[in-house]
Structures are given as C-alpha cells and as structure tokens.
Design a protein around this motif. Structure first.
Motif, PDB file in Angstrom:
ATOM      1  N   ALA A  26      14.086  31.962  17.272  1.00  0.00           N
ATOM      2  CA  ALA A  26      14.676  33.054  18.065  1.00  0.00           C
ATOM      3  C   ALA A  26      15.384  32.562  19.328  1.00  0.00           C
ATOM      4  CB  ALA A  26      13.609  34.079  18.421  1.00  0.00           C
ATOM      5  N   ALA A  27      15.103  31.317  19.757  1.00  0.00           N
ATOM      6  CA  ALA A  27      15.786  30.809  20.955  1.00  0.00           C
ATOM      7  C   ALA A  27      16.971  29.917  20.590  1.00  0.00           C
ATOM      8  CB  ALA A  27      14.808  30.026  21.830  1.00  0.00           C
ATOM      9  N   GLY A  28      17.239  29.749  19.309  1.00  0.00           N
ATOM     10  CA  GLY A  28      18.397  28.941  18.888  1.00  0.00           C
ATOM     11  C   GLY A  28      19.693  29.718  19.055  1.00  0.00           C
ATOM     12  N   ASN A  29      20.811  29.073  18.781  1.00  0.00           N
ATOM     13  CA  ASN A  29      22.124  29.711  19.000  1.00  0.00           C
ATOM     14  C   ASN A  29      22.249  31.031  18.264  1.00  0.00           C
ATOM     15  OD1 ASN A  29      23.028  27.718  20.619  1.00  0.00           O
ATOM     16  ND2 ASN A  29      24.107  26.592  19.000  1.00  0.00           N
TER      17      ASN A  29
ATOM     18  N   ARG B 169       9.547  27.225  18.633  1.00  0.00           N
ATOM     19  CA  ARG B 169       8.564  26.157  18.866  1.00  0.00           C
ATOM     20  C   ARG B 169       8.185  26.086  20.355  1.00  0.00           C
ATOM     21  NH1 ARG B 169       9.686  22.148  15.850  1.00  0.00           N
ATOM     22  NH2 ARG B 169       8.428  20.651  16.985  1.00  0.00           N
ATOM     23  N   SER B 170       9.079  26.559  21.240  1.00  0.00           N
ATOM     24  CA  SER B 170       8.757  26.612  22.668  1.00  0.00           C
ATOM     25  C   SER B 170       8.506  28.071  23.057  1.00  0.00           C
ATOM     26  CB  SER B 170       9.920  26.039  23.481  1.00  0.00           C
ATOM     27  OG  SER B 170      11.109  26.709  23.115  1.00  0.00           O
TER      28      SER B 170
ATOM     29  N   THR C  67       4.447  31.664  19.473  1.00  0.00           N
ATOM     30  CA  THR C  67       4.934  30.284  19.554  1.00  0.00           C
ATOM     31  C   THR C  67       4.404  29.527  18.343  1.00  0.00           C
ATOM     32  OG1 THR C  67       4.821  30.405  21.957  1.00  0.00           O
ATOM     33  CG2 THR C  67       5.006  28.202  21.000  1.00  0.00           C
ATOM     34  N   ALA C  68       5.301  28.896  17.599  1.00  0.00           N
ATOM     35  CA  ALA C  68       4.849  28.132  16.425  1.00  0.00           C
ATOM     36  C   ALA C  68       5.865  27.043  16.112  1.00  0.00           C
ATOM     37  CB  ALA C  68       4.690  29.054  15.216  1.00  0.00           C
ATOM     38  N   ALA C  69       5.382  25.807  16.031  1.00  0.00           N
ATOM     39  CA  ALA C  69       6.218  24.719  15.514  1.00  0.00           C
ATOM     40  C   ALA C  69       6.127  24.786  13.989  1.00  0.00           C
ATOM     41  CB  ALA C  69       5.720  23.385  16.025  1.00  0.00           C
ATOM     42  N   LEU C  70       7.254  24.677  13.320  1.00  0.00           N
ATOM     43  CA  LEU C  70       7.263  24.891  11.872  1.00  0.00           C
ATOM     44  C   LEU C  70       6.418  23.865  11.122  1.00  0.00           C
ATOM     45  CD1 LEU C  70      11.026  25.859  11.520  1.00  0.00           C
ATOM     46  CD2 LEU C  70       9.068  27.371  11.122  1.00  0.00           C
ATOM     47  N   GLU C  71       6.252  22.674  11.694  1.00  0.00           N
ATOM     48  CA  GLU C  71       5.442  21.652  11.006  1.00  0.00           C
ATOM     49  C   GLU C  71       3.934  21.900  11.187  1.00  0.00           C
ATOM     50  OE1 GLU C  71       7.571  21.208  13.470  1.00  0.00           O
ATOM     51  OE2 GLU C  71       6.901  19.716  14.920  1.00  0.00           O
ATOM     52  N   ASP C  72       3.574  22.912  11.960  1.00  0.00           N
ATOM     53  CA  ASP C  72       2.165  23.259  12.175  1.00  0.00           C
ATOM     54  C   ASP C  72       1.767  24.326  11.152  1.00  0.00           C
ATOM     55  OD1 ASP C  72      -0.231  24.369  13.003  1.00  0.00           O
ATOM     56  OD2 ASP C  72       0.262  24.263  15.140  1.00  0.00           O
TER      57      ASP C  72
END
Ligand code: 15L
Length: 273
Positions: free
Chosen positions: A19-22, A43-44, A57-62
């Motif tokens: 959601a914080a990407g371009n 992720r942040s 908040t979630a990092a996709l590799e988690d």
C-alpha cells in the motif's frame, strides 16, 4: 479518481498489499469506495488507518504474518513485492517466497480471488515491432520479470489445483504521464488502473486470466483479445501527450537494445554483484 455511486461497494473486506508503493498509494484511496473495510499492508509501518481502513505490517517473506494478513479477506489486490530490477536476494524474498506465502495463505484462509500486479517485463524481450497476445511464451527481460513469470505460473497452479482465481495484470507504465516514446505504447493512466483492478475484482468468472495493463493508446504492442471477459475498457490514451513526448525525444537509436525491446531500460539492468 472516478466518481462512484454508493452501490459501488461490493466487498466486505479487501486486502491491498504494497500500500505504500507507487501504485499502492494510488489505489489505496480509490479502493476504499468498493468495500466496507480496506485492509492495507506494507513491510514498513503505514501509520494510522484512514476511515474505513485496517492497517497491518507484514513482510511478504514472513509466512506467519502473511497468513494473518489474509484472515477474513474476500479478495486481494496484490501490489506488494519488488517492483523493479533489484538484487536477486530481494527479488527472491519479496516475489518468490512472498508470492508462495501469499497463495498458501489464500488457500488456508479460503480467499478465492487475487488481482496480481504482474508486469510487462514478463515479455520484455519481445521487440517493439511485434504485437503480442496474452498467450505468447514468456520472455522475461531480467530477474524481476522472471519473478513475475513465476508469479503468473503460481497463480495458474493455485487455480488448477485449488480453484483460487487470479487476474494477472501485466502492467505497462502507470504514471501520471508517459515519460518517453516507449511509454506511448506502455502507458496506463491511474484512472484506467483503477478501472482495470475493479473489473478484475468483479468479473464473475476469471480462472487465471492474463491481461496487459495499458490505456487506449494508438501505439500498442499488446492485444488483450483473450481477456475480453474481464470487461476492462480503458478510457484514457497516451495520444494526448504524443506531441510533447516526440518533441522531447526526437530520435530513437535503433541499435540501442533499450529502444529495440519492449522492456526498454530493464533489458540491460543488473545483476548487481
Ligand atoms: C514495471 O514493472 C515497474 O514496476 C515500473 O516502475 C515501470 O518501470 C514499468 O514496469 C515500465 O515498464 O515502464
């Protein structure tokens, strides 16, 4: 942003990753109109939720975090992960492991529809004098494009085995304006991006469909005939910017691979070590 009637609400809870990407930033306020609750993740930390939102908040590799992210969700707009050519380790974590975690979470949580931000770089090594439909063999132009090819194959597997439907959007260049001649073909306005995502979320039967994300540009390298059941109708066009783009970039060097291939500058980027 498009104007919508109240009847535009069709989902209880939608998840928007990245959601914080371009493009995530563009879609975030727009998608709120189509659901009771928009769950936004990155992720942040995204800070406090806007009205009608849940923030996670979630990092996709988690794996555990992604499993929790998909709980209680009707559909996912997956814009998360690495979105340009980057060191392999980052692509592996965000797009390969992250993609697997997302689809496994969808399977376990019973989520039945994913709109996946794939990329035109899945076919970036076709030439700019070729017109492709969505059934041509993949020809990624780098490790990023390769990871998006993996994502599309992952989507196909999860449909064939578990009936999870995906629309893979091979997004061209979604920016406020086309920056160069290449983008006269690849450009998609943000309003058309919204139209494409909403059509992909709401088309009744999609299986796994691949569709190029572009506006109604006169110059085009892509043919979406096989995805007409999605009902996407672009209303914008790069044509209104043509004169100024051509004035800015008067010459194209035919011997430059970044001018020859559809992937443009991506065809010569990386690896980074
Ligand atoms: C992409 O896949 C990128 O995410 C975006 O930043 C653009 O560079 C786009 O492709 C493009 O091909 O213009």
């Amino acid at each position: 942003m498009l104007s919508k009637p109240a009847s535009a609400i069709r989902f209880n809870r939608l998840l928007l990753t990245g959601a914080a990407g371009n493009l995530g930033r563009e879609l975030r306020p727009r998608l709120r109109a189509y659901c009771e609750v928009l769950r936004v993740s990155h992720r942040s930390d995204l800070g406090s939720p806007e009205a009608g939102e849940e923030v996670m908040t979630a990092a996709l590799e988690d794996k555990a975090a992604v499993l929790a992210l998909l709980e209680g969700v009707d559909a996912v707009v997956h814009m998360g992960g690495v979105s340009t050519e980057q060191p392999w380790e980052d692509i592996l974590a965000g797009n390969i492991v992250g993609g697997y975690n997302l689809y496994e979470a969808a399977r376990k949580q019973g989520v039945k529809r994913i709109v996946f931000a794939s990329s035109n770089h899945v076919t970036g090594f076709y030439r700019q004098d070729e017109v492709l439909d969505t059934h041509v063999p993949m020809r990624p132009d780098g490790f990023y494009g390769l990871s998006k090819a993996f994502g599309e194959n992952l989507a196909q597997l999860y449909f064939d085995r578990w009936g999870i439907e995906t629309v893979s959007l091979r997004i061209g260049s979604s920016f406020p304006e086309p920056a160069d001649r290449r983008m006269l073909a690849t450009w998609m306005s943000h309003d058309d991006l919204e139209r494409l995502v909403v059509a992909s979320l709401t088309a009744p039967i999609v299986g796994h469909t691949v569709i190029y994300g572009m506006s109604d540009n006169s110059t085009t390298w892509w043919d979406n005939t096989h995805a007409r059941h999605i009902g996407y109708r672009p209303l914008d066009s790069s044509d209104v910017f043509r004169d100024q783009v051509e004035a800015r970039q008067q010459r194209v060097d035919r011997n430059d691979p970044t001018a020859l291939y559809q992937g443009g500058g991506f065809v010569t980027k990386g690896p980074f070590d």
